[in-house]
Design an enzyme around this catalytic site. Structure first.
Site, PDB file in Angstrom:
ATOM      1  N   HIS A 124      14.427 -23.600  17.537  1.00  0.00           N
ATOM      2  CA  HIS A 124      13.874 -23.811  18.882  1.00  0.00           C
ATOM      3  C   HIS A 124      12.343 -23.893  18.733  1.00  0.00           C
ATOM      4  O   HIS A 124      11.778 -23.284  17.818  1.00  0.00           O
ATOM      5  CB  HIS A 124      14.268 -22.589  19.716  1.00  0.00           C
ATOM      6  CG  HIS A 124      13.956 -22.679  21.165  1.00  0.00           C
ATOM      7  ND1 HIS A 124      12.696 -22.466  21.670  1.00  0.00           N
ATOM      8  CD2 HIS A 124      14.745 -22.938  22.236  1.00  0.00           C
ATOM      9  CE1 HIS A 124      12.731 -22.581  22.982  1.00  0.00           C
ATOM     10  NE2 HIS A 124      13.968 -22.868  23.357  1.00  0.00           N
ATOM     11  N   ASP A 201      15.640 -14.986  15.100  1.00  0.00           N
ATOM     12  CA  ASP A 201      15.603 -15.354  16.508  1.00  0.00           C
ATOM     13  C   ASP A 201      17.024 -15.181  17.047  1.00  0.00           C
ATOM     14  O   ASP A 201      17.913 -15.995  16.777  1.00  0.00           O
ATOM     15  CB  ASP A 201      15.125 -16.812  16.618  1.00  0.00           C
ATOM     16  CG  ASP A 201      15.292 -17.388  18.002  1.00  0.00           C
ATOM     17  OD1 ASP A 201      15.868 -16.706  18.871  1.00  0.00           O
ATOM     18  OD2 ASP A 201      14.852 -18.529  18.223  1.00  0.00           O
ATOM     19  N   GLN A 204      20.194 -16.685  21.140  1.00  0.00           N
ATOM     20  CA  GLN A 204      21.548 -17.152  21.488  1.00  0.00           C
ATOM     21  C   GLN A 204      22.622 -16.178  21.043  1.00  0.00           C
ATOM     22  O   GLN A 204      23.727 -16.199  21.566  1.00  0.00           O
ATOM     23  CB  GLN A 204      21.808 -18.530  20.863  1.00  0.00           C
ATOM     24  CG  GLN A 204      20.990 -19.645  21.463  1.00  0.00           C
ATOM     25  CD  GLN A 204      21.262 -19.853  22.943  1.00  0.00           C
ATOM     26  OE1 GLN A 204      22.370 -19.666  23.431  1.00  0.00           O
ATOM     27  NE2 GLN A 204      20.233 -20.242  23.678  1.00  0.00           N
ATOM     28  N   LYS A 227      19.273 -14.081  28.776  1.00  0.00           N
ATOM     29  CA  LYS A 227      20.427 -14.787  28.180  1.00  0.00           C
ATOM     30  C   LYS A 227      21.669 -13.903  28.215  1.00  0.00           C
ATOM     31  O   LYS A 227      22.729 -14.306  27.773  1.00  0.00           O
ATOM     32  CB  LYS A 227      20.145 -15.145  26.723  1.00  0.00           C
ATOM     33  CG  LYS A 227      18.820 -15.815  26.469  1.00  0.00           C
ATOM     34  CD  LYS A 227      18.946 -17.300  26.458  1.00  0.00           C
ATOM     35  CE  LYS A 227      17.664 -17.917  25.924  1.00  0.00           C
ATOM     36  NZ  LYS A 227      17.511 -19.304  26.277  1.00  0.00           N
ATOM     37  N   CYS A 365      14.534 -28.223  23.667  1.00  0.00           N
ATOM     38  CA  CYS A 365      13.416 -27.543  22.999  1.00  0.00           C
ATOM     39  C   CYS A 365      13.640 -27.490  21.488  1.00  0.00           C
ATOM     40  O   CYS A 365      13.315 -26.476  20.849  1.00  0.00           O
ATOM     41  CB  CYS A 365      13.196 -26.134  23.536  1.00  0.00           C
ATOM     42  SG  CYS A 365      12.755 -26.105  25.254  1.00  0.00           S
TER      43      CYS A 365
HETATM   44  N1  PMP Z   1      15.133 -19.374  20.592  1.00  0.00           N
HETATM   45  C1  PMP Z   1      16.329 -19.858  20.969  1.00  0.00           C
HETATM   46  C2  PMP Z   1      17.376 -20.124  19.927  1.00  0.00           C
HETATM   47  C3  PMP Z   1      16.574 -20.082  22.320  1.00  0.00           C
HETATM   48  O1  PMP Z   1      17.770 -20.562  22.706  1.00  0.00           O
HETATM   49  C4  PMP Z   1      15.567 -19.801  23.265  1.00  0.00           C
HETATM   50  C5  PMP Z   1      15.784 -20.061  24.735  1.00  0.00           C
HETATM   51  N2  PMP Z   1      16.334 -21.303  25.020  1.00  0.00           N
HETATM   52  C6  PMP Z   1      14.344 -19.287  22.812  1.00  0.00           C
HETATM   53  C7  PMP Z   1      14.166 -19.093  21.470  1.00  0.00           C
HETATM   54  C8  PMP Z   1      13.236 -18.959  23.761  1.00  0.00           C
HETATM   55  O2  PMP Z   1      13.617 -17.917  24.587  1.00  0.00           O
HETATM   56  P1  PMP Z   1      12.679 -17.473  25.823  1.00  0.00           P
HETATM   57  O3  PMP Z   1      12.376 -18.725  26.569  1.00  0.00           O
HETATM   58  O4  PMP Z   1      13.528 -16.523  26.590  1.00  0.00           O
HETATM   59  O5  PMP Z   1      11.457 -16.856  25.257  1.00  0.00           O
END
Ligand code: PMP
Length: 559
Positions: A124, A201, A204, A227, A365
């Site tokens: 991401h 990270d 998910q 999430k 993203c």
């Molecule tokens: N990493 C992953 C794998 C994600 O799915 C997301 C959210 N889509 C993020 C990072 C970023 O999370 P946040 O916007 O809650 O900071």
């Protein structure tokens, strides 16, 4: 514990029995954020209504109550992720903030020129950009781990990427596009061999896997409350105590100090050293309520149900000929990404939206992953334990219908009249408003936009270039303008998304044959209001409209 009953579980989520576009909501965008159960909403309200006071500061009763609920939430998280020490749990605003903290604190302190940071192609943006920022500052190098055809980090190639210069390995436990568990144990053990730190990270994974920091043995693990049925603006950074103790604070301010003087400041102990300023204590307390909510059903029970639903949805999708999955094999969690041959992912998503089905299309993203997979974007269904088998059936039925309707069969085109001809702009604009005013609801308006898209002449390929490219539109879109001797503009445009082509026809109905002064004075917001479209367009479609209008305005001042 009782057998999981989705109908009971679902009832806890007030938004799930609402209608969207006059259809019962089918919420399949849980990878972006989950819906919130009543208990989480009520807990946040309760904090503000009953014991709102800043934490850790005052000696009054309310503050003591808020502080104790806030610190109890930390214990709840410690248990949820099985961290050895309580002070290894740091509150952040989310996964993104956690990664930035590690990059700016550990990275700033430890990286040397030529050091290497390993990421993967499936990350991401939140797990790429913070590393790029610190790498540039410190002269470090980013290396990118390749994926297997099933979309996970390729274990067999790891040895080629690790060496004595490897300082950081940062990767997703589960990618938000691929939905599969990466070979985390193997990566962590290799990193240990080379004395590199591991950053996982878990954005998910946190809602679907039982986490155990002690047995996982990573150095850092980051995730977001939103999430996992919790509030937005709250996240957790787990870090190994020895590392956190040695790291400098990331932000300075109140809460994180022991003493402050102009002769020098001393910092507080863990975890407060990393929690400068007033935290989102109402959110943190509500997050604890979401963890208790999950525990009351059992994370494993929820995950088992999600597994069955994912398998069902995946198998149904495999039966649709034109569906192509972005990676081989069934995902490990309910994150299923695919494209539909011959259809643009935004067209599919907006067609489904007209039926009340919320899912995500685009780059998710993860632009580098799209580039790696040679895709401009894809469609993602992401499921949670409140989704049902009948919702999957409804989604599959609507998807099949949409795919059928996007073929080029002229019988499907009800509205065939071209509206981009050389007539007065105001005639076209009025005609468009009348046309849309006869339509009821978003579904028929959406269909009309798609049909209009089909009426737009294709633009000469040579004109689809960097000059005509519309910046800020998520789909590829181009606009080209010319001016006649009377000073009136004629625009040609094109896009690879039908919905954008339809919106272009609507926009051009107003702007075609205007002078530059008329273009600059035209109120496109009022026009879209009159068409009854403003409230229905998704944020990305609204951005698309804005970008097209901006490009028209720019040309009107330049050509
Ligand atoms: N990493 C992953 C794998 C994600 O799915 C997301 C959210 N889509 C993020 C990072 C970023 O999370 P946040 O916007 O809650 O900071």
């Amino acid at each position: 514990m009782n057998k999981f009953d989705v109908s009971i579980f679902r009832k806890h989520f007030p938004l799930l029995d609402k209608k969207v576009n006059n259809r019962p909501l089918v919420y399949f965008d849980n990878g972006a954020t989950t819906q919130k159960p009543a208990v989480v909403i009520a807990t946040e309200v309760e904090v503000y209504e009953k014991f709102n006071a800043n934490v850790h500061r005052a000696s009054h009763t309310l503050s003591a109550k808020a502080t104790s609920a806030f610190e109890d939430a930390r214990i709840e998280v410690q248990r949820f992720i099985k961290a050895k020490h309580l002070d290894e749990v740091i509150w952040t605003s989310g996964t993104t903030a956690g990664i930035n903290l590690i990059a700016q604190s550990w990275g700033h302190e430890n990286l040397q020129p030529g050091d290497e940071i390993l990421l993967s192609h499936a990350e991401h943006h939140a797990n790429i950009v913070p590393w790029q920022m610190i790498a540039e500052k410190k002269g470090a190098i980013i290396k990118v781990l390749p994926l297997t055809s099933s979309g996970v980090i390729d274990e067999n190639l790891l040895d080629n990427y690790f060496n004595v210069k490897t300082k950081i390995v940062s990767f997703s436990h589960i990618s938000n596009v691929i939905g599969k568990v990466n070979p985390i144990k193997r990566i962590i053990s290799l990193a240990k061999k080379y004395k590199a730190i591991t950053v996982v990270d878990g954005a998910q994974a946190c809602a679907h896997l039982s986490l155990n920091m002690e047995s996982l043995d990573c150095d850092f693990y980051v995730f977001s409350a939103h999430k996992m049925f919790g509030p937005t603006g709250v996240g957790v950074l787990y870090g190994r105590r020895e590392l956190l103790e040695a790291m400098p604070p990331y932000q300075g301010g109140g809460e994180m100090i022991k003493s402050v003087s102009f002769n020098g400041t001393t910092f507080d102990k863990l975890p407060f050293k990393f929690e400068a300023g007033t935290p989102n204590y109402a959110g943190v307390i509500a997050f604890a309520a979401s963890i208790k909510f999950i525990n009351s059903f059992g994370l494993v029970k929820l995950a088992e149900y999600e597994q069955q639903l994912t398998k069902y949805c995946y198998e149904k999708l495999t039966q649709i000929k034109l569906v192509e999955f972005v990676a081989e094999g069934k995902p490990d969690i309910g994150v299923i990404s695919f494209t539909v041959r011959g259809s643009h992912n935004h067209d599919i998503a907006s067609g489904l939206d007209a039926n009340g089905i919320a899912l995500r299309s685009g780059h998710h993203c993860a632009m580098p992953l799209m580039e790696y997979l040679k895709l401009t974007g894809c469609i993602r269904v992401s499921l949670a334990a409140y989704n049902t088998f009948s919702e999957v059936d409804f989604f599959i039925e609507k998807l099949k219908l949409l795919i059928q309707s996007t073929d080029e069969n002229p019988d499907n085109i009800i509205f065939t009249e071209k509206v981009t001809g050389q007539v007065s702009h105001s005639d076209n604009e009025m005609e468009m408003i009348e046309r849309f005013n006869q339509l009821k609801g978003w579904d028929s308006r959406h269909r009309e936009i798609m049909l209009l898209g089909k009426t737009l002449d294709r633009m000469d390929k040579n004109l689809c270039n960097n000059t005509s490219l519309i910046q800020g539109c998520e789909s590829n879109a181009w606009l080209y303008g010319s001016k006649n001797p009377q000073g009136e503009f004629f625009f040609r445009c094109d896009s690879d998304a039908k919905v954008i082509r339809g919106l272009m026809v609507i926009i051009l109905a107003a702007f075609q044959n205007m002078t530059s002064q008329q273009i600059l004075m035209f109120d496109n917001h009022a026009y879209f209001d009159e068409l009854g479209l403003t409230q229905h367009l998704s944020p990305s479609r609204n951005n698309g409209v804005k970008a097209i209008v901006e490009k028209i305005r720019m040309l009107a001042t330049q050509v």
